[in-house]
Write a protein that holds these residues in place. Sequence first.
Motif, PDB file in Angstrom:
ATOM      1  N   PRO A  29      -5.397  -0.575  -1.937  1.00 33.24           N
ATOM      2  CA  PRO A  29      -4.051  -0.977  -1.362  1.00 33.24           C
ATOM      3  C   PRO A  29      -3.537  -2.167  -1.561  1.00 33.24           C
ATOM      4  O   PRO A  29      -4.239  -3.192  -1.280  1.00 33.24           O
ATOM      5  N   GLU A  73      -3.057  -1.202   5.225  1.00 29.75           N
ATOM      6  CA  GLU A  73      -2.819   0.103   5.757  1.00 29.75           C
ATOM      7  C   GLU A  73      -2.483   0.166   7.330  1.00 29.75           C
ATOM      8  O   GLU A  73      -2.125   1.203   7.599  1.00 29.75           O
ATOM      9  N   TYR A 120       2.241   6.380   2.765  1.00 28.85           N
ATOM     10  CA  TYR A 120       1.621   5.456   1.972  1.00 28.85           C
ATOM     11  C   TYR A 120      -0.016   5.527   1.853  1.00 28.85           C
ATOM     12  O   TYR A 120      -0.495   5.558   0.621  1.00 28.85           O
ATOM     13  N   ARG A 121      -0.446   5.747   2.978  1.00 31.73           N
ATOM     14  CA  ARG A 121      -1.725   6.330   2.933  1.00 31.73           C
ATOM     15  C   ARG A 121      -2.277   7.354   1.963  1.00 31.73           C
ATOM     16  O   ARG A 121      -3.184   7.344   0.985  1.00 31.73           O
ATOM     17  N   GLU A 154      -4.537   7.445  -1.457  1.00 26.67           N
ATOM     18  CA  GLU A 154      -5.785   8.243  -1.797  1.00 26.67           C
ATOM     19  C   GLU A 154      -5.510   9.077  -2.747  1.00 26.67           C
ATOM     20  O   GLU A 154      -6.316   9.171  -3.834  1.00 26.67           O
ATOM     21  N   PRO A 158       3.900   5.038   7.232  1.00 21.39           N
ATOM     22  CA  PRO A 158       2.607   5.038   6.704  1.00 21.39           C
ATOM     23  C   PRO A 158       1.600   6.155   6.369  1.00 21.39           C
ATOM     24  O   PRO A 158       0.799   6.151   5.371  1.00 21.39           O
ATOM     25  N   ASP A 159       1.744   7.235   6.743  1.00 20.69           N
ATOM     26  CA  ASP A 159       0.889   8.455   6.709  1.00 20.69           C
ATOM     27  C   ASP A 159       1.349   8.864   4.893  1.00 20.69           C
ATOM     28  O   ASP A 159       0.537   9.229   4.269  1.00 20.69           O
TER      29      ASP A 159
END
Lengths: 459, 459
Positions: free
Chosen positions: B269, B273, B258-259, B263, B255-256
Motif C-alpha cells: 500500500p 488502508e 482501493y483495497r 490486492e 476504500p473498497d
Amino acid sequence: MALLADLQAAFEPGRVVVPEHIHSRHRSDWGVALADDEQPAALVYACNAGDVSRALEICGRYDCAVVAQGGLTGLTGAATPVDGCVIVSLERMRAIEEIDTAAATMTVEAGVALERIQQAAAEAGFFFPLDRGARGSCQIGGNIATNAGGNRVLRYGMARDLVLGLEVVLADGTVVTSLNKMQKNNAGYDIKHLFIGSEGTLGIITRVVLRLFPATTSECTALCAVSDYDAVLAFLAHAKAQLGPTLSAFEVMWPDFYRLALEAHGMRPPLDENHSAYILLDTLGTDTEADQARFEDTIASALDQGLIEDAVLAQSLADSERLWTLRGLAGEFSRVFTPRIDFDISVPIGDIGVFIERAHAGLIAQWPKARVLGWGHIADSNVHLSVSIDEQPQPLEAVERTIYALVREYGGSISAEHGIGLLKKPFLDYSRSPAEIALMQRMKQALDPAGLLNPGKVL
Amino acid sequence: MALLADLQAAFEPGRVVVPEHIHSRHRSDWGVALADDEQPAALVYACNAGDVSRALEICGRYDCAVVAQGGLTGLTGAATPVDGCVIVSLERMRAIEEIDTAAATMTVEAGVALERIQQAAAEAGFFFPLDRGARGSCQIGGNIATNAGGNRVLRYGMARDLVLGLEVVLADGTVVTSLNKMQKNNAGYDIKHLFIGSEGTLGIITRVVLRLFPATTSECTALCAVSDYDAVLAFLAHAKAQLGPTLSAFEVMWPDFYRLALEAHGMRPPLDENHSAYILLDTLGTDTEADQARFEDTIASALDQGLIEDAVLAQSLADSERLWTLRGLAGEFSRVFTPRIDFDISVPIGDIGVFIERAHAGLIAQWPKARVLGWGHIADSNVHLSVSIDEQPQPLEAVERTIYALVREYGGSISAEHGIGLLKKPFLDYSRSPAEIALMQRMKQALDPAGLLNPGKVL
C-alpha cells in the motif's frame, strides 16, 4: 386588436406595453433599427418561462411573430423587432438563483447583465471569463443565444463552452427545462447546443447554468513586435508551448491599427512604429512569482531566437491597462475612424497574413485611398477589419463582396463571433454550403414550423 | 434479395459482404450482442462519404435499417446491429488527411484508430488529449458519435470539445461537409453538435477536424488520502485554485476499490488502508522544474491545512505509472470482481459523497452481502460504481432501479460518458424530462423521418 386584448387578459397590468408606449430603444440593437414606418404590435415583460410560454401560445394563435430581446447590444440586428411582432423582453428576469460552489456552477435567469454575473462569481471566489465591452448592459440570455466571443476565448472558449444547462421555451410554448450542472452528461442528445448561437430563431432561452472557474491571481502582459506574419505564427507556437493553458490572449494589431491607436489616445509609442505587426500577449495564472518568471523567460527566449523584434513587458497593472488601451481602439472608432465598414471574420490561422494582404490590395485596387485597419484574436482564427472609403455613403455592398469573396476562398467564416442576424444573412452562403444551409432550415422547420420565432433572422 | 443485389451492383466486389460471410465480431460491441436468431442483411465497407450516401439511398428504397460501425468498443450496444439491417463499416476510412500546424488541427477519416491520431499528433509536435483504454481499437468516428470521455476531461473536455468540424451523411443520403478549422465560427447554427453524441441515430460521421494542443513536457502525480467527502471537496477547490489549468486528473477511489486494487495487483500500500477516500492527482505542464515545485507546494499546503491526511508523490515516471495502476483496476475486473453490474453516472459534485453512501446503504438493505466499489473522475461530476451481488444471475434490473432512482433524486445522469445505446434506453427518463425526450424525438423525426438510422438506439 384581438391579439393585444388576449395578451392584456393573460398578463397583469404593466406587463404588456401597447405600441405607442414602447420605448424607442426597443426598435433597435447596436447594428440595425426597425424602419420608421414599421412598428411592433406589443411588448411583453416576461418574469419566467411560463410567461414566455403563454406569450408564445397567444402569438401562435394569431400567427404573430415573436422577437426576444435582452440588452440590445448585438451588432447584426438579431434582436431588432420585425413589423407587427410581439417583443418578449427578458430584462425583468434578473435573478441569480444559485451559486453551487462544489459544482462550480451559477444558475441565472436570462436577463441578468453579464457584469453582474462576473461580480457575483468574483464575490463567491470564482471567475466567470466571458467578457465584452458591453458587459454592463448585455444580458446573459443574449450572450448565449448569440454565442458571444470576446478576448478570452483562447483560454476559456466561446459562450457555448461556458454553458452546462439551460431552460428554453419552444415556438409552440413548450418549456424545456434542462438545467444540467454536470460537465459530463451523455444521456441522449445534447439539446442545449440547438439553441446556443441560434439567435432566438429556434427557442427563447429563459435560464442557464454557467460554468465557473477558479479565480486567477496573476496577470502578465506584454506588447511584442514582429517582422512579418510568419513570425506571428512562430511566436504563437512558441507562446503556446511555453505558457501552456495560462495563455489567455494573443491579440495581433497590424501597423495602421497600431498607429491610429497611438494617435487616438495621444500615447507615446511603447514600441517603434516601423514593425510589421504588434502582438498583445496576456496570461492569467495562480502563482504570481512563478508566472511572471515564466512569462519573462518566454519573451526573452523569443527575442533570443529572433521570433520577435522587440518587446515591452507591463510592470504594473497600470502598464497592462495602458497596453490594452491600444487594443481597445475599436471602442473609439466613432471618434477617430468614421465613416467605416466593420468586419468580424475568421480564417484558418495560417492564412490570416496573406488574407489581410490580399484584402488590402483588393480594396486599394478599387478605391486607391481606402484605409484598412486589421486586428484580431488571431489564436482563435478571428480577425477584425475596418475599412474606410473616401466616398459618401460608403460603398457597403461592394466592400462586403470584396472581403467576403476572400473569406470564401480561404474557407473562412463571415461571422466569427457577432452572429448573422439581418446584416450578414445575404452572405451566409459565402461560408456555408447549400447542404449546411438546408440542414439549418430543416432544424428551423422542425422546431418552429410556423416560422414565428425571430423571422427573417439568420436564414 | 433485391436489396443485396442493388448494393452489390453499386459497389465493387469485396465491398459488400453477404450475411453468411459477415465476421461474428460485427454482431456485437463490448456491451451487447445481436440475438443468435437474428442477423444483418449485409455489410458494406465504405471508403468515403459518397459510399455511405449510396448505401443509405439504397437502404432507403427498401426501408432497411442502417447501423454504422467503427471499432465496436462501445459499452451500451450503440453499434450492435439490428436484425435485417445493413451494417456500414467505416473501418477502411483510415486516412489522416491533413495536419495544419498553424491552425493546430488534424483532419481525419472516421475509421482512424484513436491511438494513431494520438501518435500522429505527437509526431507533429502536438498533443491530442482524448484517451481511453481501448485506444488501439476504438475509432475516432465512434468516439465522436458517442461523445467519449476519459481521464483528461477535466482539462481538455469531452470528445465534443475536441471537434471543430465534421462531415456527416444524413439518412436521406445528403452529404453535409462542414470541415470547419476555426475555433470561432458563428455563421448560422452550429450543426456539428447535432451529430456528436447522437450515437449514429441522426447521421453517419465520415470525416472530422480535430483540435490539437501544445505538447506537454512535465507530468506530476500524487496519491492523497482524506478523512471524508467534505475533505475531497475542500482539496479539489484547493487543487484547482493552486494548480489552475494544469490540473488534468482528480480521480477519487473509495476504500473498497482501493483495497481491491492493491490486492489485485499484489501491491504494497502506498498509503494506509484506513482512510475514507483516496485521490489520484495529476498535472500536465510545460515547465518541469516550476511545475514540480508548484505541485509539491500544493500537496504540502494541503497537508498543513489538514485538507488531506497523507500523501505520496511520484518521484519518477515509473512511480506515476504504479499509482495509475491502482486507478486502472476496472480493467482487471473480469479477473478479480465478477460477476458484477457496472455504472457510469454523473451527479452534481457536492452530492457525490452522500450519493455513494446512500447507494451503498440502499443496496445492503436489499442484499446484505452486496459488494460496492466506487471511483471516478469526481472533478467532472463523473462517478463509476460496480456492484456484485451474491446471487446468480445478478439481479440486474433491481440493482439498476435502485441506483438510477438515486441518480434521478440528485438530478444526475444515468450516462456520464458511455452513452445510452440499447442498455440504458429503458432508464433515459430517469435523467431526462418528458419535454427533453420529446425534443430529442423531434430532432430524430426531422433528420430521419423513416427511422432508418440505428433504430431502437437512444430513443
